[in-house]
Design an enzyme around this catalytic site. Structure first.
Site, PDB file in Angstrom:
ATOM      1  N   ASP A  91       0.823  -1.208   0.000  1.00  0.00           N
ATOM      2  CA  ASP A  91       0.000   0.000   0.000  1.00  0.00           C
ATOM      3  C   ASP A  91       0.859   1.260   0.000  1.00  0.00           C
ATOM      4  OD1 ASP A  91      -2.129  -1.640   0.018  1.00  0.00           O
ATOM      5  OD2 ASP A  91      -2.928  -0.998   1.977  1.00  0.00           O
ATOM      6  N   TYR A  96       2.455   1.870  -3.362  1.00  0.00           N
ATOM      7  CA  TYR A  96       1.438   2.368  -4.288  1.00  0.00           C
ATOM      8  C   TYR A  96       1.181   3.853  -4.023  1.00  0.00           C
ATOM      9  CZ  TYR A  96      -2.930   2.773  -6.926  1.00  0.00           C
ATOM     10  OH  TYR A  96      -3.894   3.168  -7.817  1.00  0.00           O
ATOM     11  N   ASP A  97       0.985   4.187  -2.735  1.00  0.00           N
ATOM     12  CA  ASP A  97       0.706   5.581  -2.377  1.00  0.00           C
ATOM     13  C   ASP A  97       1.825   6.517  -2.807  1.00  0.00           C
ATOM     14  OD1 ASP A  97      -1.684   4.937  -1.329  1.00  0.00           O
ATOM     15  OD2 ASP A  97      -1.001   4.885   0.761  1.00  0.00           O
ATOM     16  N   SER A 129     -33.722  -9.678 -18.597  1.00  0.00           N
ATOM     17  CA  SER A 129     -33.749 -10.480 -17.372  1.00  0.00           C
ATOM     18  C   SER A 129     -33.481 -11.935 -17.770  1.00  0.00           C
ATOM     19  CB  SER A 129     -35.103 -10.427 -16.705  1.00  0.00           C
ATOM     20  OG  SER A 129     -35.577  -9.132 -16.655  1.00  0.00           O
ATOM     21  N   LEU A 130     -33.440 -12.791 -16.776  1.00  0.00           N
ATOM     22  CA  LEU A 130     -33.229 -14.212 -17.063  1.00  0.00           C
ATOM     23  C   LEU A 130     -34.396 -15.021 -16.528  1.00  0.00           C
ATOM     24  CD1 LEU A 130     -29.489 -14.641 -16.034  1.00  0.00           C
ATOM     25  CD2 LEU A 130     -30.424 -14.730 -18.346  1.00  0.00           C
ATOM     26  N   GLU A 175     -21.725 -19.953 -15.668  1.00  0.00           N
ATOM     27  CA  GLU A 175     -21.099 -18.851 -14.946  1.00  0.00           C
ATOM     28  C   GLU A 175     -21.773 -18.697 -13.592  1.00  0.00           C
ATOM     29  OE1 GLU A 175     -21.611 -15.361 -17.378  1.00  0.00           O
ATOM     30  OE2 GLU A 175     -20.820 -16.402 -19.125  1.00  0.00           O
ATOM     31  N   LYS A 191     -23.767 -16.735 -10.981  1.00  0.00           N
ATOM     32  CA  LYS A 191     -24.686 -15.591 -11.061  1.00  0.00           C
ATOM     33  C   LYS A 191     -24.376 -14.676  -9.878  1.00  0.00           C
ATOM     34  CE  LYS A 191     -29.425 -14.357 -12.153  1.00  0.00           C
ATOM     35  NZ  LYS A 191     -29.770 -13.281 -11.257  1.00  0.00           N
ATOM     36  N   ASP A 241     -24.616 -11.733  -7.274  1.00  0.00           N
ATOM     37  CA  ASP A 241     -25.761 -11.041  -6.689  1.00  0.00           C
ATOM     38  C   ASP A 241     -25.384  -9.601  -6.408  1.00  0.00           C
ATOM     39  OD1 ASP A 241     -28.294 -10.689  -5.888  1.00  0.00           O
ATOM     40  OD2 ASP A 241     -28.106 -11.747  -3.985  1.00  0.00           O
ATOM     41  N   ARG A 285     -29.116  -0.406 -14.779  1.00  0.00           N
ATOM     42  CA  ARG A 285     -30.059  -1.092 -15.644  1.00  0.00           C
ATOM     43  C   ARG A 285     -31.362  -0.308 -15.772  1.00  0.00           C
ATOM     44  NH1 ARG A 285     -34.311  -4.663 -14.985  1.00  0.00           N
ATOM     45  NH2 ARG A 285     -34.497  -6.215 -16.625  1.00  0.00           N
ATOM     46  N   GLU A 325     -21.657  -6.817 -13.597  1.00  0.00           N
ATOM     47  CA  GLU A 325     -22.243  -6.676 -12.275  1.00  0.00           C
ATOM     48  C   GLU A 325     -21.273  -5.928 -11.362  1.00  0.00           C
ATOM     49  OE1 GLU A 325     -25.094  -8.261 -12.573  1.00  0.00           O
ATOM     50  OE2 GLU A 325     -25.851  -8.604 -10.553  1.00  0.00           O
ATOM     51  N   TYR A 381     -19.714  -9.802 -18.191  1.00  0.00           N
ATOM     52  CA  TYR A 381     -20.079 -11.075 -18.815  1.00  0.00           C
ATOM     53  C   TYR A 381     -20.823 -10.980 -20.135  1.00  0.00           C
ATOM     54  CZ  TYR A 381     -23.913  -9.742 -15.683  1.00  0.00           C
ATOM     55  OH  TYR A 381     -24.857  -9.040 -15.005  1.00  0.00           O
ATOM     56  N   LYS A 386     -31.417 -21.634  -9.887  1.00  0.00           N
ATOM     57  CA  LYS A 386     -31.485 -21.101  -8.522  1.00  0.00           C
ATOM     58  C   LYS A 386     -31.506 -22.244  -7.514  1.00  0.00           C
ATOM     59  CE  LYS A 386     -32.067 -16.677  -9.458  1.00  0.00           C
ATOM     60  NZ  LYS A 386     -33.036 -15.745  -8.971  1.00  0.00           N
ATOM     61  N   CYS A 413     -48.547   1.755  24.211  1.00  0.00           N
ATOM     62  CA  CYS A 413     -49.224   2.899  24.845  1.00  0.00           C
ATOM     63  C   CYS A 413     -50.530   2.502  25.511  1.00  0.00           C
ATOM     64  CB  CYS A 413     -49.464   4.001  23.822  1.00  0.00           C
ATOM     65  SG  CYS A 413     -50.720   3.565  22.609  1.00  0.00           S
ATOM     66  N   CYS A 432     -52.372   0.731  15.865  1.00  0.00           N
ATOM     67  CA  CYS A 432     -52.527   1.631  16.995  1.00  0.00           C
ATOM     68  C   CYS A 432     -52.742   3.005  16.374  1.00  0.00           C
ATOM     69  CB  CYS A 432     -51.261   1.630  17.854  1.00  0.00           C
ATOM     70  SG  CYS A 432     -51.231   2.978  19.028  1.00  0.00           S
ATOM     71  N   CYS A 463     -48.489   7.676  20.558  1.00  0.00           N
ATOM     72  CA  CYS A 463     -47.886   6.404  20.969  1.00  0.00           C
ATOM     73  C   CYS A 463     -46.366   6.476  20.822  1.00  0.00           C
ATOM     74  CB  CYS A 463     -48.440   5.276  20.112  1.00  0.00           C
ATOM     75  SG  CYS A 463     -47.598   3.711  20.378  1.00  0.00           S
TER      76      CYS A 463
HETATM   77  S1  IVH Z   1     -26.338 -12.654 -18.342  1.00  0.00           S
HETATM   78  C1  IVH Z   1     -29.637 -11.483 -21.061  1.00  0.00           C
HETATM   79  N1  IVH Z   1     -24.583 -13.494 -16.602  1.00  0.00           N
HETATM   80  O1  IVH Z   1     -28.672 -11.480 -13.422  1.00  0.00           O
HETATM   81  C2  IVH Z   1     -28.700 -11.992 -20.093  1.00  0.00           C
HETATM   82  N2  IVH Z   1     -26.379 -12.116 -15.839  1.00  0.00           N
HETATM   83  O2  IVH Z   1     -31.501 -12.097 -13.827  1.00  0.00           O
HETATM   84  C3  IVH Z   1     -28.065 -10.932 -19.360  1.00  0.00           C
HETATM   85  N3  IVH Z   1     -26.285 -11.578 -13.469  1.00  0.00           N
HETATM   86  O3  IVH Z   1     -29.597  -8.432 -14.861  1.00  0.00           O
HETATM   87  C4  IVH Z   1     -27.530 -11.401 -18.120  1.00  0.00           C
HETATM   88  N4  IVH Z   1     -24.450 -12.686 -13.021  1.00  0.00           N
HETATM   89  O4  IVH Z   1     -27.591  -8.435 -13.343  1.00  0.00           O
HETATM   90  C5  IVH Z   1     -25.712 -12.783 -16.795  1.00  0.00           C
HETATM   91  N5  IVH Z   1     -22.931 -14.260 -15.179  1.00  0.00           N
HETATM   92  C6  IVH Z   1     -24.044 -13.560 -15.371  1.00  0.00           C
HETATM   93  C7  IVH Z   1     -24.708 -12.860 -14.329  1.00  0.00           C
HETATM   94  C8  IVH Z   1     -25.881 -12.149 -14.605  1.00  0.00           C
HETATM   95  C9  IVH Z   1     -25.411 -11.914 -12.523  1.00  0.00           C
HETATM   96  C10 IVH Z   1     -27.503 -10.754 -13.238  1.00  0.00           C
HETATM   97  C11 IVH Z   1     -27.614  -9.573 -14.160  1.00  0.00           C
HETATM   98  C12 IVH Z   1     -28.957  -9.669 -14.797  1.00  0.00           C
HETATM   99  C13 IVH Z   1     -29.676 -10.610 -13.914  1.00  0.00           C
HETATM  100  C14 IVH Z   1     -30.709 -11.359 -14.679  1.00  0.00           C
END
Ligand code: IVH
Length: 684
Positions: A37, A40-41, A86-87, A120, A122, A124, A143, A184, A236, A324, A421, A436, A441
């Site tokens: 560190d 780097y600094d 979305s997925l 891959e 996923k 969070d 998004r 992400e 990704y 999931k 109360c 209530c 209160c």
């Molecule tokens: S692919 C159309 N790959 O999951 C596909 N999504 O439920 C685009 N996420 O909005 C997403 N890890 O925020 C993809 N390895 C991964 C991911 C991923 C997390 C999230 C992403 C997306 C959401 C969809």
């Protein structure tokens, strides 16, 4: 050559860029620090010194340029070049096999043939989109609703693993002139714990989970706060890229890595769905090893040609699916059912549990929502129950284990008086909530003060639950307005409040007098009025006085405010207790800053839009009316004040002029997509 001559600076600055970027990459992306560190600094300070002498050497991708810019009040809309999708989910291996069959059927393959997949992790976190022009990061966006996000460029720049410039590589295809990359942003568990501990010390309520903390950090109006939050990132997919010579998802990830973009290391190519299932099963046990939250496994068709053939259906691609894991459930016993009184007076029954560890967190309470819910589950005090934590912090009781019943369990009844109360409670016709209704209160007041001081509301740093409880116990405050007349002598005798903290708290209280109107309206704690609705109200009314004079009719004209919310706001304003509190707040000097009326709210709130060229789907008048409906202003000349230019066919000089200015240029299709996007943020 003498030191400090221009050429030395030049060469040295470039060398420092290289070293610092390399070190950051090793540290943040590969998790293998190469510099200490302090080393780097030292290099960083050397670069700063050179740049101070020679501002001409500052480049947009200099490591010193991550944090810059002032706090903003709103984020500009950032339309995506293609929707952020979305997925679909699969909750079992049988569902994964079913999906594999559908993919093959769609591609006209035999059931016995196999498809190559990529698995891959996923992540969070929070989905983001990065735009690079000629290799330089020019925009970062959330998004949003999938079609239009928020421009968070200044904040994204502070995330160290996000390259400010992507690097060409001999082992990867050339970088397209314009490319939008998606991934992400997330927080590690340790960072999450640090942030919550710091917030706790400053009397700020904790974030529920790392995802919320990441979202809160990235959507900070002040990029310096984002910078302090050690966010991480991983990428990704691609939103847009012209002429990128990559044919598979796996190849894309390798390309990202070669360009210096972080990718998640746990990716695997799978010859068929059975191998993908193996990956999912392996990670069921391994996920607890990860230093961040994992939300399942994403299985993707590897070939881009196949992906294109499969396409998307209702906002999800057919070529990917999220596997999931079932939420972990644990058995424990209900010792008691307690009743909590919230800010709006609602009585919530809470199961007091024999503490158990669920998915790594010790759980001793679970919400039971309301009386009907307890009847529906036929839950009794003393019952054994299954509890689960599904991502959220507040665990829930899934079901009663009836086989464990001994006959000694006791039925629960909602009290008919408030446990705090002792005034009678009411349950209105058609509502599940018991309330209530005593505005004095102390439980309600306590929750109101906590909400009033919280982040997003008046944000009074240092004023946490412990302090608020002491104020209430000692009778120093009866309502939120009393905070503003507290004296230092009153604070000093309190536990754990020394000279410095007392000053800090009083200063923070005082500073909150002039919060923006939107925060003030949110802080009032009106039913159904969250931060977003408060912002809409502030934009519509501009001032507190105007808001206080509103009518139910006017409330209903505000886009996105429905009849229930309008009713709740009006009811709140009719109540003399609330009116008196607002007057009292004014009398102690709380004057929320007025906000600019944007002519309503909506996609183009406060924006100036110009149309040019020939539109195919709308007349010019219709299109301009749509902009006004969405809170914007339509004008005919391009100027510095213009925010958007919508360019139809055969656009001419206006388009050329707009290209010279920092104006967002949209095609008719993009404009239409923006309008058709659902207005609320879609939740995951
Ligand atoms: S692919 C159309 N790959 O999951 C596909 N999504 O439920 C685009 N996420 O909005 C997403 N890890 O925020 C993809 N390895 C991964 C991911 C991923 C997390 C999230 C992403 C997306 C959401 C969809």
């Amino acid at each position: 050559m003498a030191p400090d001559t221009p050429q030395t600076d030049d060469v040295r600055a470039r060398e420092l860029h290289r070293q610092l970027n390399e070190a950051a990459y090793q540290y943040y992306v590969l998790d293998q620090p190469t510099l200490s560190d302090s080393h780097y600094d030292a290099l960083f300070r050397e670069l700063l010194a050179i740049e101070q002498r020679r501002p001409d050497l500052i480049t947009p991708d200099s490591p010193t340029q991550r944090v810059g810019g002032e706090a903003v009040t709103t984020f500009a809309p950032a339309p995506h070049r293609s929707p952020m999708l979305s997925l679909d989910n699969a909750f079992s291996t049988a569902e994964l096999r079913g999906w594999d069959q559908r993919v093959k059927r769609f591609l006209g393959m035999e059931a016995g043939e196999v498809i190559e997949y990529v698995c891959e992790i996923k992540m969070d976190g929070l989905a983001v989109s990065l735009t690079y022009e000629n290799g330089f990061l020019v925009r970062g966006a959330t998004r949003g609703n999938g079609t239009v996000g928020e421009d968070i460029t200044l904040n994204i720049r502070t995330v160290h693993s996000v390259p400010l410039r992507i690097q060409p590589s001999d082992t990867a295809p050339p970088i397209p002139a314009l490319i939008e990359i998606r991934g992400e942003v997330y927080l590690n568990h340790t960072e999450f714990a640090t942030i919550n501990a710091e917030n706790d010390e400053r009397g700020i309520s904790p974030f529920a989970n790392p995802r919320n903390a990441a979202a809160g950090s990235l959507r900070q109006k002040d990029p310096r706060i984002t910078a302090a939050r050690r966010l991480r990132s991983t990428f990704y997919t691609i939103g847009h890229a012209e002429g990128l010579a990559v044919e598979t998802q796996y190849g894309l990830l390798q390309t990202f890595r070669a360009w210096g973009l972080p990718i998640n290391p746990y990716v695997q190519r799978c010859g068929d769905i059975e191998q993908a299932i193996q990956f999912c099963e392996e990670w069921d046990s391994r996920r607890r090893e990860l230093p961040y939250d994992m939300d399942g496994v994403v299985v993707k068709v590897n070939s881009f040609r196949f992906q294109a053939a499969l396409g998307t259906v209702s906002r999800s691609p057919r070529w990917a699916i999220a596997f999931k894991y079932p939420a972990q459930q644990v058995k424990t016993q209900v010792r008691d059912i307690a009743v909590q009184v919230g800010r709006t007076g609602i009585l919530t029954p809470i199961a007091v549990l024999e503490p158990v560890s669920v998915a790594g967190v010790v759980v001793s309470r679970a919400t039971l929502h309301n009386e009907d819910e307890i009847r529906r589950k036929d839950l009794r005090i003393g019952d054994w129950v299954m509890v689960q934590r599904a991502g959220e912090v507040i665990p829930e009781v899934v079901e009663v284990v009836k086989t464990e019943r001994t006959g000694d369990e006791n039925e629960f009844h909602m009290p008919d008086r408030c446990p705090i109360c002792d005034q009678p409670v009411v349950r209105r016709e058609g509502e599940v909530a018991t309330r209530c209704v005593n505005p004095r209160c102390s439980a309600q007041i306590r929750e109101q003060v906590i909400h009033f001081a919280s982040r997003g509301a008046m944000e009074i740093d240092g004023l946490g639950e412990k302090q608020i409880d002491q104020f209430l116990e000692r009778g120093l405050i009866q309502d939120v307005a009393d905070l503003y007349t507290l004296k230092k002598e009153q604070l000093l005798p309190l536990e754990r409040i020394g000279d410095k903290l007392a000053d800090n708290i009083l200063n923070a209280i005082s500073a909150s007098r002039s919060r923006p109107l939107s925060r003030f309206l949110y802080a009032l704690g009106i039913r159904f009025v969250g931060e977003r609705t408060a912002e809409l109200l502030a934009q519509h009314y501009g001032s507190l006085e105007r808001f206080l004079q509103t009518s139910p009719d006017e409330l209903e004209t505000i886009p996105e405010i429905g009849p229930n919310t309008a009713g709740a706001i009006y009811e709140f304003l009719q109540d003399s207790v609330n009116r008196n509190l607002i007057e009292k707040l004014k009398s102690v000097g709380v004057v929320p800053t007025e906000q600019q009326i944007t002519g309503g709210s909506g996609l183009f709130a406060g924006k100036v839009v110009v149309f040019t060229g020939i539109l195919t789907k709308y007349s010019r008048e219709e299109a301009e009316a749509l902009v006004r409906q969405q809170g914007g202003k339509a004008t005919s000349n391009v100027s510095k004040a213009t925010d958007y230019l919508i360019a139809g066919k055969d656009a001419g000089s206006k388009l050329a002029r707009a290209q010279q200015l920092p104006i967002k240029i949209l095609t008719e299709e993009e404009f239409e997509r923006m309008l058709n996007a659902p207005s609320e943020e879609e939740s995951k």
